[in-house]
Motif scaffolding. Structure first.
Motif, PDB file in Angstrom:
ATOM      1  N   ALA A 165       0.405  -4.835  -2.875  1.00 26.26           N
ATOM      2  CA  ALA A 165       0.267  -3.966  -4.056  1.00 26.26           C
ATOM      3  C   ALA A 165      -0.886  -2.991  -3.913  1.00 26.26           C
ATOM      4  O   ALA A 165      -0.788  -1.814  -4.304  1.00 26.26           O
ATOM      5  N   ALA A 166      -2.010  -3.443  -3.331  1.00 27.29           N
ATOM      6  CA  ALA A 166      -3.175  -2.568  -3.193  1.00 27.29           C
ATOM      7  C   ALA A 166      -2.888  -1.423  -2.228  1.00 27.29           C
ATOM      8  O   ALA A 166      -3.272  -0.267  -2.469  1.00 27.29           O
ATOM      9  N   VAL A 184      -1.572   4.444  -1.232  1.00 24.31           N
ATOM     10  CA  VAL A 184      -0.656   5.461  -0.713  1.00 24.31           C
ATOM     11  C   VAL A 184      -0.204   6.388  -1.833  1.00 24.31           C
ATOM     12  O   VAL A 184      -0.186   7.620  -1.678  1.00 24.31           O
ATOM     13  N   LYS A 185       0.144   5.838  -2.972  1.00 24.47           N
ATOM     14  CA  LYS A 185       0.578   6.666  -4.102  1.00 24.47           C
ATOM     15  C   LYS A 185      -0.523   7.614  -4.540  1.00 24.47           C
ATOM     16  O   LYS A 185      -0.268   8.801  -4.826  1.00 24.47           O
ATOM     17  N   LEU A 215      -3.893   4.699   4.663  1.00 28.18           N
ATOM     18  CA  LEU A 215      -3.899   3.357   5.261  1.00 28.18           C
ATOM     19  C   LEU A 215      -4.443   3.325   6.688  1.00 28.18           C
ATOM     20  O   LEU A 215      -4.656   2.245   7.241  1.00 28.18           O
ATOM     21  N   GLY A 216      -4.637   4.471   7.303  1.00 33.54           N
ATOM     22  CA  GLY A 216      -5.130   4.490   8.673  1.00 33.54           C
ATOM     23  C   GLY A 216      -4.059   4.231   9.717  1.00 33.54           C
ATOM     24  O   GLY A 216      -4.365   4.045  10.895  1.00 33.54           O
ATOM     25  N   LYS A 217      -2.812   4.194   9.334  1.00 28.54           N
ATOM     26  CA  LYS A 217      -1.695   4.013  10.252  1.00 28.54           C
ATOM     27  C   LYS A 217      -0.520   4.846   9.743  1.00 28.54           C
ATOM     28  O   LYS A 217      -0.356   5.026   8.530  1.00 28.54           O
ATOM     29  N   PRO A 218       0.304   5.363  10.650  1.00 28.47           N
ATOM     30  CA  PRO A 218       1.402   6.223  10.206  1.00 28.47           C
ATOM     31  C   PRO A 218       2.561   5.416   9.641  1.00 28.47           C
ATOM     32  O   PRO A 218       2.706   4.225   9.923  1.00 28.47           O
TER      33      PRO A 218
END
Length: 401
Positions: free
Chosen positions: A120-121, A126-127, A93-96
């Protein structure tokens, strides 16, 4: 304020601290030093309030809402760490993630990732990143995307928990005030209520200062520690009431001295009760953190451990001194304290007079005066006694030997 006489003070200096704790003779002048304790507790409360106002709290996902992603801690390359899971989340996601925790132990251990609300996307990305980089092993014994689960948490649930907790707190404080006012008196109820409010503010302030996460378990644990603090205060107040029964008709001790003696007599009991109470709490903390990982048990144990320490300190050094100040506002107790002071002044004056009558052989003037007295006594003893002439029917002045 003098709490013990010189004899007890001298004996107290010779005795060890532990001996004085167990004997409880009043050697620790807690009530007499109450202004120092007020300054300490006042500074502590101000620091806690400032921290809550400036720094705030570290609210958990149950209060702020968000998304939680959970995966097994066993991966295709061995154990998965929290840092690895957070790195995969950031790559996707580009963020922690806001938080990563390991829960449980052994083959049943899992990694929980918490973040702001994701769509949802974003959850799917992430999954997929977690599966490709870490390969969490599912129930089939093989890496699987299905082994990674997600859940959305609404902030309204945590808010509802908070509202219910505040209502319970208000009802509890009202019930406590009525009980103490009926069982003891209104002054004891006021002192106990101030002590309870202190425990709430300081415990919450410690969470704010250190940055402990606030969860529903934290709120529940905060309510449980109030019962312990109240129990310890009631034990001390019951002993105070016993020591001060009929005090207004006596001149041996003031109310403050009698309350301080009661505090000393219950001091070791308060410490032992706190120690015994902390043993299972420490057990919960160890089990919750080391064996099961960070979770509800750890949150519950943290707030109970903090509250127990704060509660026993306020019961000993805040509630009873406050009670003494409230009682001394009554003219009857001030008059009784004046009678005690007058009696002690008379005793001191008489003791000083007796001390002046004592002979000091090192004083030359006193020595000369004493020698003159002895010479006068010797001269008077050498004068023969006058004998009256015996008459008939009257006894003579002579004594038969």
């Amino acid at each position: 304020m003098t709490v013990v006489d010189d004899k007890n003070t001298t004996a107290g200096k010779r005795e060890s601290v532990f001996r004085r704790l167990y004997v409880g003779t009043g050697a620790f002048d807690v009530v007499g030093a109450r202004k120092r304790w007020y300054l300490f507790f006042g500074a502590l409360v101000l620091v806690c309030i400032a921290s809550m106002g400036i720094k705030g709290f570290n609210f958990g996902i149950d209060f702020e809402g968000g998304t939680q992603i959970q995966l097994p801690a066993n991966g295709k390359n061995g154990q998965i760490t929290e840092e690895q899971a957070k790195k995969s989340f950031a790559d996707a996601l580009g963020k922690p993630a806001d938080e990563a925790q390991k829960v449980g132990s052994g083959v049943s251990s899992t990694i929980q990732l918490r973040s702001d609300t994701l769509d949802a996307a974003e959850v799917a990305r992430v999954k997929q990143a977690l599966f490709e980089e870490l390969g969490p092993i599912g129930t089939s014994g093989q890496p699987s995307v299905q082994a990674i689960s997600d859940s959305a948490v609404s902030a309204s649930w945590g808010g509802e928990i908070s509202r219910q907790a505040l209502i319970a707190l208000g009802v509890f404080l009202l019930a406590v005030t009525l009980f103490l006012a009926l069982y003891f008196d209104i002054r004891m109820a006021a002192a106990a209520l101030v002590s309870l409010l202190h425990d709430i503010v300081v415990t919450a302030g410690v969470y704010s200062l250190i940055g402990f996460e606030v969860t529903p378990a934290t709120v529940i644990g905060l309510l449980t520690i109030l019962g312990f603090s109240l129990y310890d205060t009631v034990v001390v107040f019951d002993k105070v009431r016993e020591n001060t029964r009929g005090l207004l008709g006596l001149t041996r001790r003031t109310y403050g001295e009698a309350a301080n003696l009661a505090l000393n007599q219950t001091l070791m009991r308060s410490f032992n009760t706190a120690l015994i109470a902390m043993l299972p709490i420490l057990g919960l903390l160890v089990v919750g953190y080391i064996l099961l990982g960070s979770g509800t048990l750890q949150d519950l144990a943290l707030v109970q451990l903090t509250g127990t320490l704060v509660g026993v300190l306020s019961s000993v050094a805040l509630a009873t001194p406050l009670l003494v100040d409230f009682k001394m506002r009554d003219p009857k107790y001030r008059q009784q304290a004046d009678r005690v002071a007058s009696r002690r002044a008379n005793q001191a004056r008489k003791a000083a007079e007796r001390a002046d009558d004592d002979f000091d052989p090192t004083d030359e003037d006193a020595l000369e005066a004493e020698l003159r007295k002895e010479k006068a006594y010797a001269a008077a003893a050498s004068v023969p006694a006058r004998n009256q002439k015996a008459t008939k029917g009257r006894p003579s002045g002579k004594r038969k030997r």
